[in-house]
Design an enzyme around this catalytic site. Structure first.
Site, PDB file in Angstrom:
ATOM      1  N   ARG A   9      -3.148  -5.409  14.243  1.00 19.40           N
ATOM      2  CA  ARG A   9      -2.252  -5.831  15.638  1.00 19.40           C
ATOM      3  C   ARG A   9      -1.423  -6.917  16.022  1.00 19.40           C
ATOM      4  NH1 ARG A   9      -1.088  -1.394  13.441  1.00 19.40           N
ATOM      5  NH2 ARG A   9      -1.135   0.906  14.537  1.00 19.40           N
ATOM      6  N   THR A  65     -10.207   4.269  11.140  1.00 22.77           N
ATOM      7  CA  THR A  65      -9.663   2.762  12.074  1.00 22.77           C
ATOM      8  C   THR A  65      -8.954   3.623  13.235  1.00 22.77           C
ATOM      9  OG1 THR A  65      -8.435   1.993  11.107  1.00 22.77           O
ATOM     10  CG2 THR A  65     -10.086   0.559  11.244  1.00 22.77           C
ATOM     11  N   ASP A 104      -3.612   4.419  -1.696  1.00 21.55           N
ATOM     12  CA  ASP A 104      -4.542   5.076  -0.524  1.00 21.55           C
ATOM     13  C   ASP A 104      -4.357   6.078   0.329  1.00 21.55           C
ATOM     14  OD1 ASP A 104      -6.022   4.897   1.768  1.00 21.55           O
ATOM     15  OD2 ASP A 104      -4.295   4.327   2.856  1.00 21.55           O
ATOM     16  N   LEU A 105      -4.744   6.965  -1.351  1.00 21.08           N
ATOM     17  CA  LEU A 105      -4.978   8.694  -1.422  1.00 21.08           C
ATOM     18  C   LEU A 105      -6.251   9.307  -0.514  1.00 21.08           C
ATOM     19  CD1 LEU A 105      -2.782   9.054  -4.638  1.00 21.08           C
ATOM     20  CD2 LEU A 105      -2.083   8.900  -1.925  1.00 21.08           C
ATOM     21  N   LYS A 106      -6.992   7.985  -0.445  1.00 21.54           N
ATOM     22  CA  LYS A 106      -7.742   8.751   0.412  1.00 21.54           C
ATOM     23  C   LYS A 106      -9.400   9.804  -0.376  1.00 21.54           C
ATOM     24  CE  LYS A 106      -7.295   6.371   4.612  1.00 21.54           C
ATOM     25  NZ  LYS A 106      -5.642   5.850   4.908  1.00 21.54           N
ATOM     26  N   LEU A 107      -9.325  10.265  -1.698  1.00 16.92           N
ATOM     27  CA  LEU A 107     -10.035  11.443  -2.270  1.00 16.92           C
ATOM     28  C   LEU A 107     -10.921  11.687  -1.213  1.00 16.92           C
ATOM     29  CD1 LEU A 107      -7.298  10.452  -3.708  1.00 16.92           C
ATOM     30  CD2 LEU A 107      -8.985  11.291  -6.410  1.00 16.92           C
ATOM     31  N   LYS A 152       0.669  -1.142  -0.029  1.00 14.59           N
ATOM     32  CA  LYS A 152       0.167   0.358   0.346  1.00 14.59           C
ATOM     33  C   LYS A 152       0.966   1.127   0.167  1.00 14.59           C
ATOM     34  CE  LYS A 152      -2.062   1.668   3.842  1.00 14.59           C
ATOM     35  NZ  LYS A 152      -1.665   3.269   3.403  1.00 14.59           N
ATOM     36  N   ASP A 206     -13.490  15.368  -2.256  1.00 10.37           N
ATOM     37  CA  ASP A 206     -13.589  16.157  -2.759  1.00 10.37           C
ATOM     38  C   ASP A 206     -14.237  16.977  -4.210  1.00 10.37           C
ATOM     39  OD1 ASP A 206     -13.237  18.930  -4.130  1.00 10.37           O
ATOM     40  OD2 ASP A 206     -10.349  18.976  -3.914  1.00 10.37           O
ATOM     41  N   ILE A 207     -14.712  17.965  -3.960  1.00 12.43           N
ATOM     42  CA  ILE A 207     -15.888  18.160  -5.622  1.00 12.43           C
ATOM     43  C   ILE A 207     -15.941  16.436  -6.577  1.00 12.43           C
ATOM     44  CG2 ILE A 207     -16.192  20.745  -4.757  1.00 12.43           C
ATOM     45  CD1 ILE A 207     -15.393  21.043  -8.373  1.00 12.43           C
ATOM     46  N   PRO A 208     -16.981  16.252  -6.919  1.00 16.66           N
ATOM     47  CA  PRO A 208     -17.308  15.109  -7.839  1.00 16.66           C
ATOM     48  C   PRO A 208     -15.830  15.260  -9.471  1.00 16.66           C
ATOM     49  CG  PRO A 208     -19.099  15.396  -7.206  1.00 16.66           C
ATOM     50  CD  PRO A 208     -18.400  16.415  -6.753  1.00 16.66           C
ATOM     51  N   ASN A 209     -16.176  16.462 -10.055  1.00 13.05           N
ATOM     52  CA  ASN A 209     -15.751  16.557 -10.799  1.00 13.05           C
ATOM     53  C   ASN A 209     -14.324  17.105 -10.565  1.00 13.05           C
ATOM     54  OD1 ASN A 209     -15.172  18.379 -13.817  1.00 13.05           O
ATOM     55  ND2 ASN A 209     -14.415  19.834 -12.521  1.00 13.05           N
ATOM     56  N   THR A 210     -13.502  17.456  -9.603  1.00  3.98           N
ATOM     57  CA  THR A 210     -12.584  17.295  -8.957  1.00  3.98           C
ATOM     58  C   THR A 210     -12.300  15.572  -9.139  1.00  3.98           C
ATOM     59  OG1 THR A 210     -12.434  19.328  -7.923  1.00  3.98           O
ATOM     60  CG2 THR A 210      -9.656  17.415  -6.872  1.00  3.98           C
ATOM     61  N   GLY A 212       1.121  -1.888   8.853  1.00  2.00           N
ATOM     62  CA  GLY A 212       2.215  -0.908   8.227  1.00  2.00           C
ATOM     63  C   GLY A 212       2.904  -1.349   9.359  1.00  2.00           C
ATOM     64  N   ARG A 213       3.024  -0.977  10.307  1.00  2.00           N
ATOM     65  CA  ARG A 213       4.193  -0.728  11.626  1.00  2.00           C
ATOM     66  C   ARG A 213       4.906  -1.992  12.032  1.00  2.00           C
ATOM     67  NH1 ARG A 213       1.722   4.779  13.864  1.00  2.00           N
ATOM     68  NH2 ARG A 213      -0.558   3.513  13.450  1.00  2.00           N
TER      69      ARG A 213
HETATM   70  O1  C5P Z   1       0.931   1.505  10.522  1.00  2.00           O
HETATM   71  P1  C5P Z   1      -0.213   0.447  10.918  1.00  2.00           P
HETATM   72  O2  C5P Z   1      -0.551  -0.799  11.053  1.00  2.00           O
HETATM   73  O3  C5P Z   1      -1.431   1.108  11.767  1.00  2.00           O
HETATM   74  O4  C5P Z   1      -0.843   0.822   9.419  1.00  2.00           O
HETATM   75  C1  C5P Z   1      -1.933   1.267   8.956  1.00  2.00           C
HETATM   76  C2  C5P Z   1      -2.086   1.918   7.811  1.00  2.00           C
HETATM   77  O5  C5P Z   1      -3.460   1.648   7.003  1.00  2.00           O
HETATM   78  C3  C5P Z   1      -1.762   3.230   7.539  1.00  2.00           C
HETATM   79  O6  C5P Z   1      -1.196   3.480   6.132  1.00  2.00           O
HETATM   80  C4  C5P Z   1      -3.316   4.416   7.458  1.00  2.00           C
HETATM   81  O7  C5P Z   1      -2.965   5.552   6.468  1.00  2.00           O
HETATM   82  C5  C5P Z   1      -4.192   3.058   6.963  1.00  2.00           C
HETATM   83  N1  C5P Z   1      -5.702   3.142   7.308  1.00  2.00           N
HETATM   84  C6  C5P Z   1      -6.149   2.879   8.391  1.00  2.00           C
HETATM   85  N2  C5P Z   1      -7.377   3.168   8.462  1.00  2.00           N
HETATM   86  C7  C5P Z   1      -8.140   3.561   7.749  1.00  2.00           C
HETATM   87  C8  C5P Z   1      -7.994   3.528   6.133  1.00  2.00           C
HETATM   88  C9  C5P Z   1      -6.362   4.027   5.757  1.00  2.00           C
HETATM   89  O8  C5P Z   1      -5.808   2.845   9.118  1.00  2.00           O
HETATM   90  N3  C5P Z   1      -9.358   3.280   7.863  1.00  2.00           N
END
Ligand code: C5P
Length: 235
Positions: free
Chosen positions: A185, A123, A61-64, A34, A66-70, A214-215
């Site tokens: 986790r 989350t 994962d850029l989570k757009l 991602k 904005d307005i529909p056109n953009t 992620g982490r």
């Molecule tokens: O490090 P961690 O496991 O918490 O990373 C979760 C990833 O998922 C992050 O990149 C975060 O931006 C993304 N994310 C999220 N919750 C959402 C959507 C995306 O944690 N609802």
């Protein structure tokens, strides 16, 4: 789907060196990564081609929102990059999500249209925050399900939600409506900023199609070993 394909590793990095270090460590094991805002805003669209060079599938994962056109024009541009999955915020509404879908269909090449999914509630939120800060008094699961239904109405492929909401989302929308679930986790690991968390195994039991981690992988001493350990856990 093979278990490897169900784990999406969040490359939340901001330098090319960090990206390469992680990519080399996970090469041949992880299938899907991602690229979120931190990485994309730091490395730009090169991050997608870099990931593709390593053979990874890419969830952008850029989570757009904005307005529909953009959003239509942005989704067009992003689909052209060759990502396999893109997302927008469901809170942008029906018209915005429909525009996003049009944009990716217009931008997709070789007939492979990226999956388009909608973020329901982050989350890192919980019922208290939803009510006291955002002004949504509906039950969190009910609100998530309503947003998922709206995404389905807009002809999206699925949602990003907590694994805790998967059962409800699938029973309301459709079994094949994709659920991509962050907030994962490992047992005994720190929740950090996440609030609605489950372990990889629990997420699988709850029916998640994809788990985003992620982490717990990227900050571990050996990302490859940690990935393999998680894989064993969910098999
Ligand atoms: O490090 P961690 O496991 O918490 O990373 C979760 C990833 O998922 C992050 O990149 C975060 O931006 C993304 N994310 C999220 N919750 C959402 C959507 C995306 O944690 N609802």
């Amino acid at each position: 789907m093979k278990p490897q394909d169900k784990i999406i590793v969040a490359f939340d990095v901001h330098t090319k060196d960090q990206f390469l270090h992680l990519a080399k460590s996970l090469e041949g094991e992880a299938q899907y990564i991602k690229i979120g805002m931190e990485c994309f805003y730091s490395l730009g669209s090169d991050s997608v081609s870099l990931a593709k060079d390593f053979g990874f599938k890419v969830f952008l994962d850029l989570k757009l929102h904005d307005i529909p056109n953009t959003v239509e024009k942005s989704c067009y541009a992003l689909a052209k990059l060759g990502a396999d999955m893109l997302n927008v915020h469901a809170l942008g509404g029906l018209e915005m999500m429909k525009a996003a879908k049009q944009g990716i269909e217009r931008g997709a090449h070789n007939n492979s249209v990226p999956k388009l999914i909608a973020v329901t509630h982050l989350t890192s939120l919980n019922q208290t925050i939803l009510e006291s800060q955002i002004g949504i008094s509906k039950d969190l699961i009910e609100s998530t399900t309503d947003l998922a239904l709206l995404a389905k109405k807009a002809n999206l492929d699925g949602v990003v939600s907590s694994a805790l909401e998967v059962e409800q989302v699938k029973s309301t929308c459709a079994h094949d409506f994709l659920t991509v679930t962050p907030g994962i986790r490992l047992a005994n690991s720190d929740r950090q900023d996440q609030k609605r968390v489950v372990t990889p195994k629990e997420a699988m039991k709850l029916g998640s199609d994809y788990i985003v981690i992620g982490r717990d992988i990227t900050l571990s001493n050996n990302p490859r070993e940690t990935f393999i350990k998680i894989l064993e856990e969910i098999k």
